[in-house]
Design an enzyme around this catalytic site. Sequence first.
Site, mmCIF file in Angstrom:
data_model
loop_
_atom_site.group_PDB
_atom_site.id
_atom_site.type_symbol
_atom_site.label_atom_id
_atom_site.label_comp_id
_atom_site.label_asym_id
_atom_site.label_seq_id
_atom_site.Cartn_x
_atom_site.Cartn_y
_atom_site.Cartn_z
ATOM 1 N N LYS A 206 0.843 -1.205 0.000
ATOM 2 C CA LYS A 206 0.000 0.000 0.000
ATOM 3 C C LYS A 206 0.875 1.251 0.000
ATOM 4 O O LYS A 206 0.677 2.160 -0.782
ATOM 5 C CB LYS A 206 -0.924 -0.035 1.220
ATOM 6 N N GLU A 212 10.475 -4.637 4.522
ATOM 7 C CA GLU A 212 10.544 -6.028 4.055
ATOM 8 C C GLU A 212 10.254 -6.126 2.558
ATOM 9 O O GLU A 212 10.980 -6.777 1.801
ATOM 10 C CB GLU A 212 9.521 -6.899 4.808
ATOM 11 N N GLY A 267 -4.905 -1.987 4.963
ATOM 12 C CA GLY A 267 -4.120 -3.131 4.482
ATOM 13 C C GLY A 267 -4.789 -4.464 4.781
ATOM 14 O O GLY A 267 -4.871 -5.349 3.926
ATOM 15 N N ARG A 268 -5.303 -4.615 6.000
ATOM 16 C CA ARG A 268 -5.897 -5.910 6.391
ATOM 17 C C ARG A 268 -7.303 -6.084 5.844
ATOM 18 O O ARG A 268 -7.938 -7.108 6.091
ATOM 19 C CB ARG A 268 -5.872 -6.038 7.920
ATOM 20 N N GLU A 353 -4.852 -6.638 14.638
ATOM 21 C CA GLU A 353 -4.364 -5.310 14.264
ATOM 22 C C GLU A 353 -5.529 -4.314 14.342
ATOM 23 O O GLU A 353 -5.323 -3.129 14.589
ATOM 24 C CB GLU A 353 -3.740 -5.325 12.862
ATOM 25 N N HIS A 384 -5.153 -33.128 17.394
ATOM 26 C CA HIS A 384 -4.023 -33.950 17.816
ATOM 27 C C HIS A 384 -2.864 -33.082 18.277
ATOM 28 O O HIS A 384 -1.720 -33.531 18.290
ATOM 29 C CB HIS A 384 -3.617 -34.878 16.669
ATOM 30 N N LYS A 504 8.892 -0.497 13.748
ATOM 31 C CA LYS A 504 9.474 -0.265 12.417
ATOM 32 C C LYS A 504 10.574 0.796 12.517
ATOM 33 O O LYS A 504 11.655 0.647 11.948
ATOM 34 C CB LYS A 504 8.411 0.248 11.440
HETATM 35 O O1 F6P Z 1 3.046 -3.162 9.813
HETATM 36 C C1 F6P Z 1 1.685 -3.170 9.648
HETATM 37 C C2 F6P Z 1 1.247 -2.789 8.267
HETATM 38 O O2 F6P Z 1 1.179 -1.414 8.142
HETATM 39 C C3 F6P Z 1 -0.086 -3.445 7.956
HETATM 40 O O3 F6P Z 1 -1.149 -2.710 8.401
HETATM 41 C C4 F6P Z 1 -0.011 -3.599 6.484
HETATM 42 O O4 F6P Z 1 -0.929 -4.549 6.039
HETATM 43 C C5 F6P Z 1 1.426 -4.035 6.324
HETATM 44 O O5 F6P Z 1 2.131 -3.272 7.275
HETATM 45 C C6 F6P Z 1 2.020 -3.841 4.956
HETATM 46 O O6 F6P Z 1 1.996 -2.514 4.556
HETATM 47 P P1 F6P Z 1 2.200 -2.113 3.052
HETATM 48 O O7 F6P Z 1 1.122 -2.745 2.246
HETATM 49 O O8 F6P Z 1 2.139 -0.622 3.029
HETATM 50 O O9 F6P Z 1 3.550 -2.612 2.613
#
Ligand code: F6P
Length: 540
Positions: A206, A212, A267-268, A353, A384, A504
Site C-alpha cells: 500500500k 521487508e 491493508g488488512r 491489528e 491432535h 518499524k
Molecule cells: O506493519 C503493519 C502494516 O502497516 C499493515 O497494516 C499492512 O498490512 C502491512 O504493514 C504492509 O503494509 P504495506 O502494504 O504498506 O507494505
Amino acid sequence: MSDDKQGAAWDKLGELAKTVGAGKIRDLINGDPDRSQRMVKSGAGITLDYARQRIDDEVLQTLLQLADERGVLERRDAMFRGDHINVTEDRAVLHTALRLPEGAQLNVDGQDVAGDVHKVLAKMANFSDRIRSGEWTGHTGKRIKNVVNVGIGGSDLGPVMAYMALRDYADRDMTFRFVSNVDGTDLVESVTGLDPAETVFIIASKTFTTLETMTNAAAARDWVKTGLGQDVDVAKHFVAVSTNANGVADFGIDTENMFPFWDWVGGRYSMDSAIGLSTMVAVGPENFRDMLAGFHEMDEHFRTAEPSDNLPLLMGLLSVWNRNFLNCPTNAVLPYEQYLVRFPAYLQQLTMESNGKSVKLDGSAVESETGPIYWGEPGTNGQHSFYQLIHQGTSVIPCDVLFGIKTLNNLGKQHDYLVASALGQAAVFAMGRTADEVRADGVEERLVPAKVMPGNRPCSVITYEVLSPRTLGRLVALYEHTVFTTGAIWGIDSFDQWGVELGKAMANSLVPQLVDGAPAPQTQDAATTASVARYRELGG
Ligand code: F6P
C-alpha cells in the site's frame, strides 16, 4: 467519551454474568430443547449456530440493547456512507465499496469511488487474462508460468490465504509463490526451481515504503537480472499494487503496470482490492468477481438484516460477552476445511491489528478489555495438537468451528468423518463429561479426575454449502463486520495501527549499526546496545 464499562445494558450484562455466565452450557442446552433451533441464524449463504454459547435469551437481548446504546448501527451506516470513521488517520473506511456491483453509485470526498473500483478491476482482469492466456510474455518471449507476490501483512496474508482457499479453482499449470519475510530465506526458497524468464513478480505494498517488501523487491530484481542479463526489460517481469505511484516509479516499475487502490482501504481489509491481483491471476477474473459478489452479499446482510438476525452483529456481540463478561482472553478459529489452512493466520491480522487497542476514539483510555487473541489451525489436525488445552486447560477458550456441507474432494466417506469430528468436538466443548458419566463408563476411580471434561467452552458452529470464491467472500466479510461490531462496542478505532510504527522505526534506526557498524546513539537503551555488540562478537 463516557466510561465504556457503564450504561444500563453493560450493568445488566455484569449481573447476568454472575448467573447465566456462571452457569453451564450443558444445563442451558438440556433445559431448553428449542434452543438448538432458535439460536441458529442464516444470512448470505452462511449459517451461524450459537446454541453452544453460554448465553440465554435475556443475555442476547441485553447484548442487542448494548449494541443499540453504543450506536453500532449508526456507526455501521457511517462506514458504508464513507464518513471518516478512522479518526486518527482521518480517513473513510470503505472496503465495502470494493465489492459494489458495477453501476452502483458512491461518491465520497469528491471521488467516484464505485467507478474507480471498477476501472481498476477491469485493468486487473486485462492483466490476468493476458498472463493466463500466454499473451503476456517475459523478456525472452517465454510464456509466464510463475507468479510471485511480494508483500507483507495485509499485502500478503489475504493473497496467500485466498490462493490456498481457492486452489481448486486455480490454474494448475501455473505456480504461485508468496514472499513476505525480510529473512532472505523466504525469497530464496520461493524462487528456487523457477525460471526468471517465466516469472512475474507482483510487488504489493500500500505504502511502497515497507522495509521487508522493498528489500525483497530489490532482491527479486537482482535475481531476474542475474538470470536474464543486466539489460533485461524488467517491466515484463514486475508489476506493482500500491497507493503510492511515486514510490512505484522510483523503484523502476512502469506506472502503466501499477494497479492502484486508495487510502480508504486498510491493508488488512484489502484482499479484495488490487492487492488480490495474484488471486485473480490464479482463479481468473470471473471467479474473482464471484468472490466480490460473496463479500457484497454479506455486506448487504450486515447493512440491512434485523439486529437479532444479523450474523456479524451477533458474532461481534457474542465476542464481547465472552471477552468482557466471561473473561476469555482468546478465541480459537477451527476450520474443518483444509483449503482454509491459512484462514486463522489471516484472521490474526484482521482481528488483532484492528482491535488490539487501549484508547478510545477520543484518546481516553479504554476501561474494558478489548480485542481477544485469535488463533487456530484446521481441524482435524488441531485435535491432535492443542485441543487438549482447550478441553482440560485452566483457561476457557471460545471456539469457532467451521465446515462446508459439501466438500470439493469427495473421497468415500471422508467428509462425513470430518464433520463427525467437527460436531463431536463442538459437543465436548459445550457439554463436557461429568465424573459420574466417566464412572458410568467403567473407568477406575483413580483415573476419574483426569478423565473429567469440564466442557462449558462457548462454541459457534459456522457452516456454508461448499467452499467457493463466493463462499470465501462471504466468510471474510462476516469476520470483517464482526471485528467492526466489537470495535464499535468498545469505542475504539479498528482501522488504525499505530502500535506497529515504533517497532518499524526502531528497526530502521538499528540498520546503520548492523549494516555499517555505526556506533550506537547515546539515547539507545543498554539492553539493545549489548545485544547488537553480542551479535557482532559472535560473528553476525
Ligand atoms: O506493519 C503493519 C502494516 O502497516 C499493515 O497494516 C499492512 O498490512 C502491512 O504493514 C504492509 O503494509 P504495506 O502494504 O504498506 O507494505
